[in-house]
Design a protein around this motif. Sequence first.
Motif, PDB file in Angstrom:
ATOM      1  N   GLU A  51       1.029  -1.218   0.065  1.00  0.00           N
ATOM      2  CA  GLU A  51       0.065   0.048  -0.077  1.00  0.00           C
ATOM      3  C   GLU A  51       0.701   1.175  -0.130  1.00  0.00           C
ATOM      4  OE1 GLU A  51      -3.326   0.253  -0.121  1.00  0.00           O
ATOM      5  OE2 GLU A  51      -3.858  -2.199   0.339  1.00  0.00           O
ATOM      6  N   VAL A  52       0.240   2.317  -0.564  1.00  0.00           N
ATOM      7  CA  VAL A  52       1.048   3.535  -0.599  1.00  0.00           C
ATOM      8  C   VAL A  52       0.866   4.252   0.858  1.00  0.00           C
ATOM      9  CG1 VAL A  52       1.262   5.965  -1.476  1.00  0.00           C
ATOM     10  CG2 VAL A  52       0.980   4.246  -3.007  1.00  0.00           C
ATOM     11  N   VAL A  53       1.825   4.571   1.756  1.00  0.00           N
ATOM     12  CA  VAL A  53       1.779   4.940   2.964  1.00  0.00           C
ATOM     13  C   VAL A  53       2.178   6.510   3.035  1.00  0.00           C
ATOM     14  CG1 VAL A  53       1.970   2.677   3.974  1.00  0.00           C
ATOM     15  CG2 VAL A  53       4.146   4.142   3.428  1.00  0.00           C
ATOM     16  N   ARG A  54       2.784   6.986   2.210  1.00  0.00           N
ATOM     17  CA  ARG A  54       3.044   8.326   2.274  1.00  0.00           C
ATOM     18  C   ARG A  54       3.443   8.960   0.734  1.00  0.00           C
ATOM     19  NH1 ARG A  54       5.911  11.709   6.104  1.00  0.00           N
ATOM     20  NH2 ARG A  54       5.025  10.360   7.520  1.00  0.00           N
ATOM     21  N   SER A  55       3.310  10.400   0.570  1.00  0.00           N
ATOM     22  CA  SER A  55       3.596  11.009  -0.646  1.00  0.00           C
ATOM     23  C   SER A  55       4.413  11.982  -0.207  1.00  0.00           C
ATOM     24  CB  SER A  55       2.430  11.473  -1.298  1.00  0.00           C
ATOM     25  OG  SER A  55       1.428  10.602  -1.898  1.00  0.00           O
ATOM     26  N   ILE A  56       5.263  12.339  -1.219  1.00  0.00           N
ATOM     27  CA  ILE A  56       6.337  13.560  -0.701  1.00  0.00           C
ATOM     28  C   ILE A  56       6.291  14.355  -2.306  1.00  0.00           C
ATOM     29  CG2 ILE A  56       8.904  13.873  -0.479  1.00  0.00           C
ATOM     30  CD1 ILE A  56       8.962  11.664   1.416  1.00  0.00           C
ATOM     31  N   THR A  57       6.488  15.844  -1.928  1.00  0.00           N
ATOM     32  CA  THR A  57       6.609  16.445  -2.977  1.00  0.00           C
ATOM     33  C   THR A  57       7.863  17.478  -2.614  1.00  0.00           C
ATOM     34  OG1 THR A  57       4.167  16.722  -3.534  1.00  0.00           O
ATOM     35  CG2 THR A  57       5.776  18.613  -4.209  1.00  0.00           C
ATOM     36  N   PRO A  58       9.134  16.977  -3.319  1.00  0.00           N
ATOM     37  CA  PRO A  58      10.502  17.724  -2.641  1.00  0.00           C
ATOM     38  C   PRO A  58      10.184  19.348  -3.180  1.00  0.00           C
ATOM     39  CG  PRO A  58      10.910  15.723  -3.630  1.00  0.00           C
ATOM     40  CD  PRO A  58       9.452  15.957  -4.059  1.00  0.00           C
ATOM     41  N   GLU A  59       9.719  19.804  -4.374  1.00  0.00           N
ATOM     42  CA  GLU A  59       9.430  21.024  -4.791  1.00  0.00           C
ATOM     43  C   GLU A  59       8.525  21.066  -5.708  1.00  0.00           C
ATOM     44  OE1 GLU A  59      12.106  24.643  -6.623  1.00  0.00           O
ATOM     45  OE2 GLU A  59      13.291  22.909  -5.647  1.00  0.00           O
ATOM     46  N   PRO A  60       7.277  21.859  -5.170  1.00  0.00           N
ATOM     47  CA  PRO A  60       6.345  21.897  -6.083  1.00  0.00           C
ATOM     48  C   PRO A  60       6.262  22.337  -7.474  1.00  0.00           C
ATOM     49  CG  PRO A  60       5.649  22.656  -3.859  1.00  0.00           C
ATOM     50  CD  PRO A  60       7.223  22.469  -3.793  1.00  0.00           C
ATOM     51  N   GLY A  61       5.640  21.643  -8.343  1.00  0.00           N
ATOM     52  CA  GLY A  61       5.866  22.058  -9.758  1.00  0.00           C
ATOM     53  C   GLY A  61       7.098  21.636 -10.420  1.00  0.00           C
ATOM     54  N   LYS A  62       8.198  20.874  -9.900  1.00  0.00           N
ATOM     55  CA  LYS A  62       9.234  20.362 -10.200  1.00  0.00           C
ATOM     56  C   LYS A  62       9.261  18.890 -10.361  1.00  0.00           C
ATOM     57  CE  LYS A  62      10.840  24.720 -10.443  1.00  0.00           C
ATOM     58  NZ  LYS A  62      11.061  25.594 -11.799  1.00  0.00           N
ATOM     59  N   THR A  63       9.905  18.480 -11.437  1.00  0.00           N
ATOM     60  CA  THR A  63      10.033  16.894 -11.477  1.00  0.00           C
ATOM     61  C   THR A  63      10.839  16.401 -10.542  1.00  0.00           C
ATOM     62  OG1 THR A  63       9.629  17.189 -13.860  1.00  0.00           O
ATOM     63  CG2 THR A  63      10.573  15.220 -13.048  1.00  0.00           C
ATOM     64  N   ALA A  64      10.486  15.519  -9.717  1.00  0.00           N
ATOM     65  CA  ALA A  64      11.046  14.605  -8.789  1.00  0.00           C
ATOM     66  C   ALA A  64      11.145  13.223  -9.330  1.00  0.00           C
ATOM     67  CB  ALA A  64      10.391  14.746  -7.451  1.00  0.00           C
ATOM     68  N   ALA A  65      12.315  12.765  -9.225  1.00  0.00           N
ATOM     69  CA  ALA A  65      12.653  11.392  -9.870  1.00  0.00           C
ATOM     70  C   ALA A  65      13.799  10.662  -9.349  1.00  0.00           C
ATOM     71  CB  ALA A  65      12.439  11.503 -11.355  1.00  0.00           C
ATOM     72  N   HIS A  66      14.156   9.461  -9.584  1.00  0.00           N
ATOM     73  CA  HIS A  66      15.395   8.637  -9.503  1.00  0.00           C
ATOM     74  C   HIS A  66      15.654   8.523  -7.986  1.00  0.00           C
ATOM     75  CE1 HIS A  66      19.211   6.868  -9.890  1.00  0.00           C
ATOM     76  NE2 HIS A  66      18.658   6.429 -11.073  1.00  0.00           N
ATOM     77  N   VAL A  67      15.197   7.744  -7.409  1.00  0.00           N
ATOM     78  CA  VAL A  67      15.484   7.552  -5.875  1.00  0.00           C
ATOM     79  C   VAL A  67      16.863   6.627  -5.839  1.00  0.00           C
ATOM     80  CG1 VAL A  67      14.857   7.014  -3.560  1.00  0.00           C
ATOM     81  CG2 VAL A  67      13.204   8.018  -5.065  1.00  0.00           C
ATOM     82  N   GLU A  68      17.564   7.036  -5.086  1.00  0.00           N
ATOM     83  CA  GLU A  68      18.948   5.930  -4.772  1.00  0.00           C
ATOM     84  C   GLU A  68      19.189   6.082  -3.235  1.00  0.00           C
ATOM     85  OE1 GLU A  68      20.101   3.143  -5.262  1.00  0.00           O
ATOM     86  OE2 GLU A  68      21.754   3.296  -6.649  1.00  0.00           O
ATOM     87  N   PHE A  69      19.345   4.675  -2.678  1.00  0.00           N
ATOM     88  CA  PHE A  69      19.811   4.683  -1.278  1.00  0.00           C
ATOM     89  C   PHE A  69      21.269   4.637  -1.032  1.00  0.00           C
ATOM     90  CE2 PHE A  69      15.285   3.512  -1.523  1.00  0.00           C
ATOM     91  CZ  PHE A  69      14.668   3.690  -0.376  1.00  0.00           C
TER      92      PHE A  69
END
Length: 518
Positions: A445-463
């Motif tokens: 299930e989706v448990v959280r949504s995050i918006t790093p900067e409104p209107g700007k593309t957020a992508a490519h997570v790496e740990f």
Amino acid sequence: MKLRCLLEALLVAAALTGAARAEPDATKLFADNCAECHGADRLGRLGPALLPENLGRMMGARAGAVIADGRTATQMPGFAGKLAKDEIAALVAYISTPLPDIPVWGQHEIEASRVVHAQAEKLDRPRFDADPMNLFVVVEAGDHHATILDGDRFEPLTRFQTRFALHGGPKFTPDGRYVFFMSRDGWVSKYDLWTLTMLAEVRAGINARNIAISRDGKHIAVANYLPHTLVMLSTDDLSVEKIFDVKDKHGKSSRVSAVYQAPPRDSFIAALKDVGEIWEIATDPNAPPVYPGFVHSHEKGMIEALPSSQGLFALRRIEVPEPLDDFFFDPPYRNLIGSAREGRAIVVNLTVGRDVKQLDLPGLPHLGSGISWTWDGRRVMATPLLKEGKISVLDMQDWSEVKVIETPGPGFFMRSHENTPYAWTDSMMGAKKDTLSIIDKRSLEVVRSITPEPGKTAAHVEFDKSGRHALVSIWEDQGALVVYDAQTFTELKRLPMSRPSGKYNVWNKITFSDGTSH
């Protein structure tokens, strides 16, 4: 009478001038203004190749803007003061036209292109005090640079210029010391992470898709669209070891979509774009003439040995119902799933060398960005869909669909880590491009949504190496790298960067960590 003749002459001259302006000579314009840097054949020289396959999204209005205004942080000048708008438009049309014939780029051309910048040094440890296993290589596509980032302090160690348009993700030697980059122009670059030095470069193709490194770290495979070749290089000095002219068993030529390392198999697996075959190339010099469990039969396409029946770079053809690309492998590399035509995927068992299941996956799955983990006692994989706001979760035993997880929009990347219960995915292909969804791998299930900067593309997570931190790209020319606590999802740090299109952790890549692309 004289006045009338004069007027007629002026009208003819004006008409001729107008015709000349309406139809600029693009070939001459290119020769006069572009060939010195980009090559008279458009294959690249000091500047990148100007072919539609190489330019990607840099065509049309974007190409016109670069010709007119130049490109920051490069040697590309602006021509707005020299060329008229119709001349710039003619150049855009010219570079957007494919070449009439596949150009030759063989061993001679590859070897002649090699550039040695420095020699590798014998060292016992890196020249800095950061953990070499927890470094990130960050590709900044906005101005064609790369940053080497300390993954403990999240501070840059260095930043350097790369070739134009890196593509396919950098690859590391098994000890983590050397990283290899590949550009869309086919340039392969060897970089020493311990000394932070570029060592050597070679151009292995004209339009390349990606590279892979063998399990022993001795060989690089380069997948090419132009020409239709699969090139094997030595990681030591980037010399050519073998070039496969890619054709199916009937002689039909094909582009190579991608090449992957298959560590448990000591081989490379290549996806062919235009023919119904998958290739497996041995990277073990002692590879037997027939792989364990295979039937030795040319009719069944089990093995073709080149040039002998065993050993390094022996070729095995696996026939499939239709061309496949964008592979995902199960952890033992016994099976792969590949994208066929839109909405369809095919599972191939590599042990027996044939397809074992075909399934419908509407929404165009991005299998190369899939991840896998153990859920409810069984291995599952999850892949984002490029045309729908959904994540498809598949049981890897029978390849049935376990669940479809709704997200705010179609995404491109999905990432996780063995030390976190969460998977992160983006929605960068849709209207909610600024939103990341965090999925609990236990509940699906989706448990959280995050918006790093409104209107700007957020992508490519790496740990990071430990899985305690998640790094997210704000995918804009004036973008940033955002560091999050992977447990609490709170932002810890933000580093300005120029379109950080990808970030790659040394430890995660060389250990084939769960949740990262391979």
